[in-house]
Write a protein that holds these residues in place. Structure first.
Motif, PDB file in Angstrom:
ATOM      1  N   UNK A 241      48.010  43.277  41.437  1.00 12.97           N
ATOM      2  CA  UNK A 241      47.723  44.528  40.490  1.00 12.97           C
ATOM      3  C   UNK A 241      46.235  44.869  40.648  1.00 12.97           C
ATOM      4  N   UNK A 242      45.322  44.096  41.345  1.00  9.98           N
ATOM      5  CA  UNK A 242      44.068  44.481  41.591  1.00  9.98           C
ATOM      6  C   UNK A 242      43.031  43.591  40.444  1.00  9.98           C
ATOM      7  N   UNK A 243      43.235  42.761  39.499  1.00  8.22           N
ATOM      8  CA  UNK A 243      42.543  42.050  38.587  1.00  8.22           C
ATOM      9  C   UNK A 243      41.632  40.971  39.676  1.00  8.22           C
ATOM     10  N   UNK A 244      40.395  40.715  38.950  1.00  7.08           N
ATOM     11  CA  UNK A 244      39.702  39.662  39.811  1.00  7.08           C
ATOM     12  C   UNK A 244      39.858  38.331  38.855  1.00  7.08           C
ATOM     13  N   UNK A 245      40.213  38.602  37.552  1.00  7.11           N
ATOM     14  CA  UNK A 245      40.623  37.105  36.785  1.00  7.11           C
ATOM     15  C   UNK A 245      41.623  37.331  35.795  1.00  7.11           C
ATOM     16  N   UNK A 246      41.951  35.987  35.443  1.00 11.88           N
ATOM     17  CA  UNK A 246      42.895  36.188  34.392  1.00 11.88           C
ATOM     18  C   UNK A 246      42.739  34.963  33.383  1.00 11.88           C
ATOM     19  N   UNK A 247      42.508  35.149  32.006  1.00 17.53           N
ATOM     20  CA  UNK A 247      42.312  33.656  31.372  1.00 17.53           C
ATOM     21  C   UNK A 247      43.469  33.420  30.443  1.00 17.53           C
ATOM     22  N   UNK A 248      43.728  32.157  30.561  1.00 15.28           N
ATOM     23  CA  UNK A 248      44.802  31.361  30.132  1.00 15.28           C
ATOM     24  C   UNK A 248      44.360  31.228  28.423  1.00 15.28           C
ATOM     25  N   UNK A 249      45.180  30.150  27.967  1.00  9.75           N
ATOM     26  CA  UNK A 249      44.469  29.377  26.993  1.00  9.75           C
ATOM     27  C   UNK A 249      44.726  28.005  26.936  1.00  9.75           C
ATOM     28  N   UNK A 250      44.942  27.498  28.307  1.00 11.57           N
ATOM     29  CA  UNK A 250      44.807  26.262  28.725  1.00 11.57           C
ATOM     30  C   UNK A 250      43.421  25.586  28.161  1.00 11.57           C
ATOM     31  N   UNK A 251      43.288  24.478  27.631  1.00 12.86           N
ATOM     32  CA  UNK A 251      42.061  23.962  27.192  1.00 12.86           C
ATOM     33  C   UNK A 251      41.308  23.280  28.125  1.00 12.86           C
ATOM     34  N   UNK A 252      39.860  23.787  28.405  1.00  8.77           N
ATOM     35  CA  UNK A 252      39.083  23.207  29.097  1.00  8.77           C
ATOM     36  C   UNK A 252      37.696  24.024  29.646  1.00  8.77           C
ATOM     37  N   UNK A 253      37.253  23.380  30.643  1.00 10.31           N
ATOM     38  CA  UNK A 253      35.990  24.101  31.118  1.00 10.31           C
ATOM     39  C   UNK A 253      35.915  24.756  32.381  1.00 10.31           C
ATOM     40  N   UNK A 254      35.384  25.387  32.981  1.00 12.30           N
ATOM     41  CA  UNK A 254      35.454  26.217  34.416  1.00 12.30           C
ATOM     42  C   UNK A 254      34.505  25.658  35.206  1.00 12.30           C
ATOM     43  N   UNK A 255      34.876  25.418  36.369  1.00  9.90           N
ATOM     44  CA  UNK A 255      33.829  25.222  37.659  1.00  9.90           C
ATOM     45  C   UNK A 255      33.942  26.221  38.779  1.00  9.90           C
ATOM     46  N   UNK A 256      33.018  26.008  39.641  1.00  5.23           N
ATOM     47  CA  UNK A 256      33.150  26.679  40.912  1.00  5.23           C
ATOM     48  C   UNK A 256      34.450  26.704  41.412  1.00  5.23           C
ATOM     49  N   UNK A 257      35.172  25.545  41.423  1.00  8.05           N
ATOM     50  CA  UNK A 257      36.559  25.551  41.905  1.00  8.05           C
ATOM     51  C   UNK A 257      37.544  25.752  41.033  1.00  8.05           C
ATOM     52  N   UNK A 258      37.530  26.388  39.978  1.00  6.37           N
ATOM     53  CA  UNK A 258      38.537  26.809  39.228  1.00  6.37           C
ATOM     54  C   UNK A 258      39.179  28.050  39.673  1.00  6.37           C
ATOM     55  N   UNK A 259      40.594  28.254  39.622  1.00  7.25           N
ATOM     56  CA  UNK A 259      41.256  29.440  40.153  1.00  7.25           C
ATOM     57  C   UNK A 259      40.872  30.437  39.097  1.00  7.25           C
ATOM     58  N   UNK A 260      40.335  31.744  39.614  1.00  9.32           N
ATOM     59  CA  UNK A 260      39.942  32.749  38.813  1.00  9.32           C
ATOM     60  C   UNK A 260      41.395  33.183  37.837  1.00  9.32           C
ATOM     61  N   UNK A 261      42.445  33.008  38.386  1.00  8.80           N
ATOM     62  CA  UNK A 261      43.664  33.529  37.706  1.00  8.80           C
ATOM     63  C   UNK A 261      44.377  32.418  36.521  1.00  8.80           C
ATOM     64  N   UNK A 262      43.510  31.386  36.737  1.00 11.26           N
ATOM     65  CA  UNK A 262      43.814  30.137  35.544  1.00 11.26           C
ATOM     66  C   UNK A 262      42.614  29.720  34.835  1.00 11.26           C
ATOM     67  N   UNK A 263      41.908  30.785  34.463  1.00  7.19           N
ATOM     68  CA  UNK A 263      40.730  30.641  33.753  1.00  7.19           C
ATOM     69  C   UNK A 263      40.793  29.520  32.359  1.00  7.19           C
ATOM     70  N   UNK A 264      40.283  28.597  32.232  1.00  3.77           N
ATOM     71  CA  UNK A 264      40.752  27.675  31.088  1.00  3.77           C
ATOM     72  C   UNK A 264      39.588  28.128  29.796  1.00  3.77           C
ATOM     73  N   UNK A 265      39.841  27.598  28.620  1.00  2.00           N
ATOM     74  CA  UNK A 265      39.539  28.293  27.451  1.00  2.00           C
ATOM     75  C   UNK A 265      38.894  27.126  26.478  1.00  2.00           C
TER      76      UNK A 265
END
Ligand SMILES: [Zn+2]
Length: 301
Positions: A241-265
Protein backbone atom coordinates in the motif's frame (compact mmCIF):
# COMPACT_ATOMS: atom_id res chain seq x y z
CA UNK A 1 -7.95 -3.85 47.58
CA UNK A 2 -9.55 -3.30 44.13
CA UNK A 3 -7.87 -5.22 41.24
CA UNK A 4 -6.63 -2.03 39.57
CA UNK A 5 -5.16 -0.69 42.79
CA UNK A 6 -3.53 -4.06 43.47
CA UNK A 7 -2.04 -4.16 39.95
CA UNK A 8 -0.72 -0.63 40.45
CA UNK A 9 0.75 -1.57 43.81
CA UNK A 10 2.58 -4.54 42.20
CA UNK A 11 3.85 -2.42 39.29
CA UNK A 12 5.10 0.31 41.62
CA UNK A 13 6.80 -2.21 43.92
CA UNK A 14 8.53 -3.89 40.96
CA UNK A 15 9.61 -0.45 39.72
CA UNK A 16 11.16 0.44 43.07
CA UNK A 17 13.17 -2.80 43.03
CA UNK A 18 14.32 -2.25 39.43
CA UNK A 19 15.52 1.25 40.28
CA UNK A 20 17.12 0.18 43.59
CA UNK A 21 19.30 -2.34 41.74
CA UNK A 22 20.38 0.30 39.21
CA UNK A 23 18.90 -1.68 36.31
CA UNK A 24 17.72 1.43 34.36
CA UNK A 25 21.31 2.67 34.12
CA UNK A 26 22.60 -0.73 32.98
CA UNK A 27 19.87 -1.16 30.35
CA UNK A 28 20.38 2.39 29.05
CA UNK A 29 24.09 1.68 28.63
CA UNK A 30 23.56 -1.74 26.98
CA UNK A 31 20.89 -0.39 24.59
CA UNK A 32 22.58 2.92 23.79
CA UNK A 33 22.96 2.08 20.07
CA UNK A 34 19.36 0.91 19.74
CA UNK A 35 16.28 3.09 19.37
CA UNK A 36 13.30 2.91 21.71
CA UNK A 37 9.91 3.84 20.28
CA UNK A 38 7.81 4.89 23.27
CA UNK A 39 4.07 4.33 23.01
CA UNK A 40 1.53 6.54 24.82
CA UNK A 41 -2.25 6.80 24.43
CA UNK A 42 -4.07 9.43 26.48
CA UNK A 43 -1.30 10.80 28.67
CA UNK A 44 -2.09 13.90 30.75
CA UNK A 45 -0.10 17.14 30.25
CA UNK A 46 1.22 16.85 33.79
CA UNK A 47 2.67 13.35 33.31
CA UNK A 48 3.89 14.13 29.78
CA UNK A 49 5.82 17.17 31.07
CA UNK A 50 7.55 15.06 33.74
CA UNK A 51 8.43 12.37 31.21
CA UNK A 52 9.80 14.79 28.63
CA UNK A 53 11.78 16.63 31.27
CA UNK A 54 13.46 13.31 32.19
CA UNK A 55 13.80 11.99 28.63
CA UNK A 56 15.27 15.21 27.24
CA UNK A 57 18.00 15.13 29.93
CA UNK A 58 18.91 11.45 29.49
CA UNK A 59 18.06 10.62 25.87
CA UNK A 60 18.01 12.19 22.42
CA UNK A 61 14.42 12.51 21.17
CA UNK A 62 14.35 11.91 17.39
CA UNK A 63 11.55 11.67 14.83
CA UNK A 64 10.09 8.44 13.50
CA UNK A 65 11.19 9.52 10.00
CA UNK A 66 14.84 9.67 11.13
CA UNK A 67 14.64 6.13 12.53
CA UNK A 68 12.82 4.67 9.51
CA UNK A 69 15.23 6.34 7.05
CA UNK A 70 18.14 4.85 9.02
CA UNK A 71 16.58 1.38 8.76
CA UNK A 72 15.80 1.67 5.02
CA UNK A 73 19.31 3.00 4.27
CA UNK A 74 20.91 0.48 6.64
CA UNK A 75 22.81 3.46 8.04
CA UNK A 76 22.37 4.80 11.59
CA UNK A 77 24.90 7.63 11.20
CA UNK A 78 22.09 10.20 11.61
CA UNK A 79 20.75 8.38 14.67
CA UNK A 80 22.47 9.57 17.85
CA UNK A 81 23.22 7.18 20.74
CA UNK A 82 20.43 6.78 23.33
CA UNK A 83 17.71 7.85 20.89
CA UNK A 84 13.99 7.60 21.57
CA UNK A 85 10.98 8.23 19.33
CA UNK A 86 7.69 9.40 20.87
CA UNK A 87 4.48 7.90 19.46
CA UNK A 88 0.91 8.35 20.67
CA UNK A 89 -1.88 6.02 19.51
CA UNK A 90 -5.55 6.53 18.57
CA UNK A 91 -5.91 10.37 18.43
CA UNK A 92 -7.64 10.92 21.78
CA UNK A 93 -9.21 14.35 22.28
CA UNK A 94 -6.94 15.00 25.30
CA UNK A 95 -3.86 14.98 23.01
CA UNK A 96 -4.49 18.62 22.06
CA UNK A 97 -3.46 19.64 25.60
CA UNK A 98 0.03 18.23 24.91
CA UNK A 99 0.76 20.79 22.19
CA UNK A 100 2.36 23.48 24.44
CA UNK A 101 4.66 20.81 25.93
CA UNK A 102 5.57 19.46 22.49
CA UNK A 103 6.49 23.02 21.47
CA UNK A 104 8.41 23.65 24.68
CA UNK A 105 10.62 20.58 24.17
CA UNK A 106 10.84 21.09 20.38
CA UNK A 107 10.05 17.48 19.61
CA UNK A 108 8.04 16.02 16.72
CA UNK A 109 6.05 13.02 17.97
CA UNK A 110 3.96 10.79 15.73
CA UNK A 111 0.26 10.50 16.52
CA UNK A 112 -1.41 7.50 14.86
CA UNK A 113 -5.13 8.23 14.42
CA UNK A 114 -8.26 6.23 13.57
CA UNK A 115 -9.39 8.10 10.51
CA UNK A 116 -13.14 7.40 10.74
CA UNK A 117 -13.25 8.41 14.40
CA UNK A 118 -11.21 11.63 14.37
CA UNK A 119 -13.17 14.75 13.45
CA UNK A 120 -16.47 13.05 14.42
CA UNK A 121 -18.47 12.34 17.59
CA UNK A 122 -18.02 8.57 17.11
CA UNK A 123 -16.65 6.46 19.97
CA UNK A 124 -13.65 4.16 20.12
CA UNK A 125 -15.24 0.74 20.67
CA UNK A 126 -12.88 0.06 23.58
CA UNK A 127 -13.98 3.28 25.31
CA UNK A 128 -17.71 2.56 25.40
CA UNK A 129 -18.75 3.20 29.03
CA UNK A 130 -19.25 0.24 31.40
CA UNK A 131 -17.09 -2.27 29.48
CA UNK A 132 -14.88 -4.20 31.87
CA UNK A 133 -11.25 -4.91 31.01
CA UNK A 134 -12.05 -8.61 30.94
CA UNK A 135 -14.91 -8.12 28.50
CA UNK A 136 -12.69 -6.04 26.22
CA UNK A 137 -10.06 -8.78 26.26
CA UNK A 138 -12.70 -11.30 25.20
CA UNK A 139 -13.92 -9.03 22.41
CA UNK A 140 -10.37 -8.64 21.07
CA UNK A 141 -10.31 -12.40 20.45
CA UNK A 142 -13.57 -12.62 18.48
CA UNK A 143 -13.88 -12.52 14.68
CA UNK A 144 -14.60 -8.90 13.70
CA UNK A 145 -18.18 -9.53 12.66
CA UNK A 146 -18.95 -11.26 15.98
CA UNK A 147 -17.34 -8.46 18.00
CA UNK A 148 -19.51 -5.88 16.24
CA UNK A 149 -22.65 -8.01 16.63
CA UNK A 150 -21.97 -8.40 20.36
CA UNK A 151 -21.42 -4.67 20.85
CA UNK A 152 -24.60 -3.87 18.94
CA UNK A 153 -26.65 -6.27 21.00
CA UNK A 154 -25.19 -5.48 24.42
CA UNK A 155 -24.66 -1.72 24.20
CA UNK A 156 -26.40 -0.63 20.98
CA UNK A 157 -22.97 0.49 19.77
CA UNK A 158 -22.29 0.75 16.07
CA UNK A 159 -19.03 2.17 14.68
CA UNK A 160 -20.81 5.00 12.87
CA UNK A 161 -23.05 6.08 15.79
CA UNK A 162 -22.48 9.68 16.84
CA UNK A 163 -22.62 10.63 20.53
CA UNK A 164 -22.97 13.86 22.53
CA UNK A 165 -19.36 14.08 23.67
CA UNK A 166 -16.21 13.78 21.59
CA UNK A 167 -13.47 11.18 22.23
CA UNK A 168 -11.09 12.11 19.41
CA UNK A 169 -9.24 15.10 17.97
CA UNK A 170 -11.04 17.25 15.41
CA UNK A 171 -9.57 18.77 12.26
CA UNK A 172 -9.09 22.25 13.79
CA UNK A 173 -7.02 20.75 16.60
CA UNK A 174 -5.03 18.60 14.18
CA UNK A 175 -4.27 21.60 11.95
CA UNK A 176 -3.10 23.50 15.04
CA UNK A 177 -0.77 20.60 15.88
CA UNK A 178 0.47 19.74 12.39
CA UNK A 179 3.59 21.97 12.48
CA UNK A 180 4.88 19.99 15.46
CA UNK A 181 3.21 16.59 15.10
CA UNK A 182 3.30 13.94 12.39
CA UNK A 183 -0.19 12.43 12.02
CA UNK A 184 -0.30 8.92 10.56
CA UNK A 185 -3.03 6.27 10.13
CA UNK A 186 -4.01 3.61 12.69
CA UNK A 187 -6.88 2.08 10.62
CA UNK A 188 -10.33 3.61 10.25
CA UNK A 189 -12.21 2.13 13.26
CA UNK A 190 -9.53 0.27 15.28
CA UNK A 191 -10.58 -3.37 14.67
CA UNK A 192 -8.21 -6.22 15.56
CA UNK A 193 -6.86 -6.72 12.03
CA UNK A 194 -6.07 -10.48 12.08
CA UNK A 195 -9.75 -11.01 13.11
CA UNK A 196 -11.00 -9.19 9.98
CA UNK A 197 -11.70 -10.81 6.62
CA UNK A 198 -9.53 -9.81 3.63
CA UNK A 199 -11.89 -7.09 2.40
CA UNK A 200 -12.30 -5.50 5.85
CA UNK A 201 -8.55 -5.66 6.43
CA UNK A 202 -7.64 -3.92 3.17
CA UNK A 203 -10.34 -1.30 3.70
CA UNK A 204 -9.17 -0.55 7.25
CA UNK A 205 -5.50 -0.17 6.26
CA UNK A 206 -5.63 1.39 2.79
CA UNK A 207 -8.85 3.31 3.47
CA UNK A 208 -7.24 4.96 6.51
CA UNK A 209 -4.27 6.07 4.39
CA UNK A 210 -6.59 7.62 1.81
CA UNK A 211 -8.81 9.25 4.49
CA UNK A 212 -5.90 10.93 6.25
CA UNK A 213 -4.10 12.05 3.10
CA UNK A 214 -7.30 13.67 1.91
CA UNK A 215 -8.07 15.26 5.28
CA UNK A 216 -4.60 16.71 5.87
CA UNK A 217 -3.40 17.15 2.26
CA UNK A 218 -0.11 15.34 2.93
CA UNK A 219 1.35 11.93 2.19
CA UNK A 220 1.09 9.36 5.01
CA UNK A 221 3.88 6.78 5.13
CA UNK A 222 3.76 5.20 8.59
CA UNK A 223 1.19 2.84 10.06
CA UNK A 224 0.57 1.25 13.44
CA UNK A 225 -1.36 -1.99 13.98
CA UNK A 226 -4.32 -1.59 16.40
CA UNK A 227 -3.59 -3.38 19.67
CA UNK A 228 -0.25 -4.30 18.06
CA UNK A 229 -1.88 -7.31 16.33
CA UNK A 230 -0.73 -8.31 12.86
CA UNK A 231 -0.04 -11.32 10.64
CA UNK A 232 1.83 -11.80 7.36
CA UNK A 233 -1.32 -10.65 5.52
CA UNK A 234 -1.34 -7.23 7.26
CA UNK A 235 2.38 -6.76 6.61
CA UNK A 236 1.89 -7.46 2.88
CA UNK A 237 -1.02 -4.99 2.62
CA UNK A 238 0.95 -2.29 4.45
CA UNK A 239 4.03 -2.84 2.26
CA UNK A 240 2.18 -2.95 -1.05
CA UNK A 241 0.00 0.00 0.00
CA UNK A 242 3.01 2.32 -0.08
CA UNK A 243 3.80 2.66 3.63
CA UNK A 244 7.45 2.95 4.65
CA UNK A 245 6.96 1.55 8.15
CA UNK A 246 4.57 -0.09 10.57
CA UNK A 247 4.82 -0.12 14.35
CA UNK A 248 3.79 -3.20 16.34
CA UNK A 249 3.47 -3.38 20.10
CA UNK A 250 6.08 -6.15 20.33
CA UNK A 251 8.28 -5.08 23.23
CA UNK A 252 11.88 -4.17 22.42
CA UNK A 253 14.36 -1.80 20.80
CA UNK A 254 15.09 -1.14 17.12
CA UNK A 255 18.38 -1.42 15.28
CA UNK A 256 19.57 -0.93 11.70
CA UNK A 257 18.56 -4.52 11.02
CA UNK A 258 14.99 -4.30 12.37
CA UNK A 259 12.32 -4.73 9.70
CA UNK A 260 10.61 -1.37 9.08
CA UNK A 261 7.27 -3.22 9.06
CA UNK A 262 7.83 -4.86 12.47
CA UNK A 263 9.00 -1.85 14.47
CA UNK A 264 9.26 -2.74 18.13
CA UNK A 265 8.01 -0.53 20.93
CA UNK A 266 8.14 0.24 24.62
CA UNK A 267 4.54 0.68 25.83
CA UNK A 268 4.41 3.34 28.56
CA UNK A 269 1.81 3.73 31.31
CA UNK A 270 -0.03 7.00 30.74
CA UNK A 271 0.03 7.60 34.51
CA UNK A 272 3.63 6.57 35.28
CA UNK A 273 5.48 8.62 37.89
CA UNK A 274 9.23 9.14 37.53
CA UNK A 275 10.17 5.84 39.21
CA UNK A 276 7.76 3.87 36.99
CA UNK A 277 9.00 5.74 33.90
CA UNK A 278 12.60 4.76 34.65
CA UNK A 279 11.57 1.16 35.33
CA UNK A 280 9.40 0.95 32.20
CA UNK A 281 12.31 2.14 30.06
CA UNK A 282 13.94 -1.20 30.94
CA UNK A 283 10.76 -3.00 29.63
CA UNK A 284 10.82 -5.36 32.65
CA UNK A 285 7.46 -4.29 34.21
CA UNK A 286 5.69 -4.55 30.83
CA UNK A 287 7.11 -8.03 30.17
CA UNK A 288 6.07 -9.18 33.66
CA UNK A 289 2.62 -7.61 33.14
CA UNK A 290 2.05 -9.44 29.83
CA UNK A 291 3.27 -12.71 31.30
CA UNK A 292 0.95 -12.39 34.35
CA UNK A 293 -2.00 -11.43 32.12
CA UNK A 294 -1.48 -14.41 29.83
CA UNK A 295 -1.34 -16.79 32.80
CA UNK A 296 -4.48 -15.24 34.36
CA UNK A 297 -6.24 -15.53 30.98
CA UNK A 298 -5.37 -19.23 30.73
CA UNK A 299 -6.48 -19.92 34.29
CA UNK A 300 -9.80 -18.11 33.97
CA UNK A 301 -10.79 -19.28 30.48
ZN1 LIG B 1 -4.80 1.92 19.22
Amino acid sequence: MAPNRFANFIKNSVSVLICLFGIPLIVRWICQDKVAILLYHDVSPNVFTKHLSYLSRHYKIITLDTLVSGIHDNDFSEVPPKSVVITIDDGHVGNIALLPIIKQYRIRPTIYVCTQIINTHRYFWFRIPKQTKRKKERLKRLPNVERLAYLKESTDFEPENEYQDRQSLNIEEMREMMDCVDFEPHTQFHPILPNCNDIECKQEILGSKMDLEELLGKECLHFSYPNGDYSEREIEIVKSGGFRSARTSDIGWNTCGTSAYHLKTIPMSDDAGLMRLRAELTTIPQRIGRWVNSILWKITN
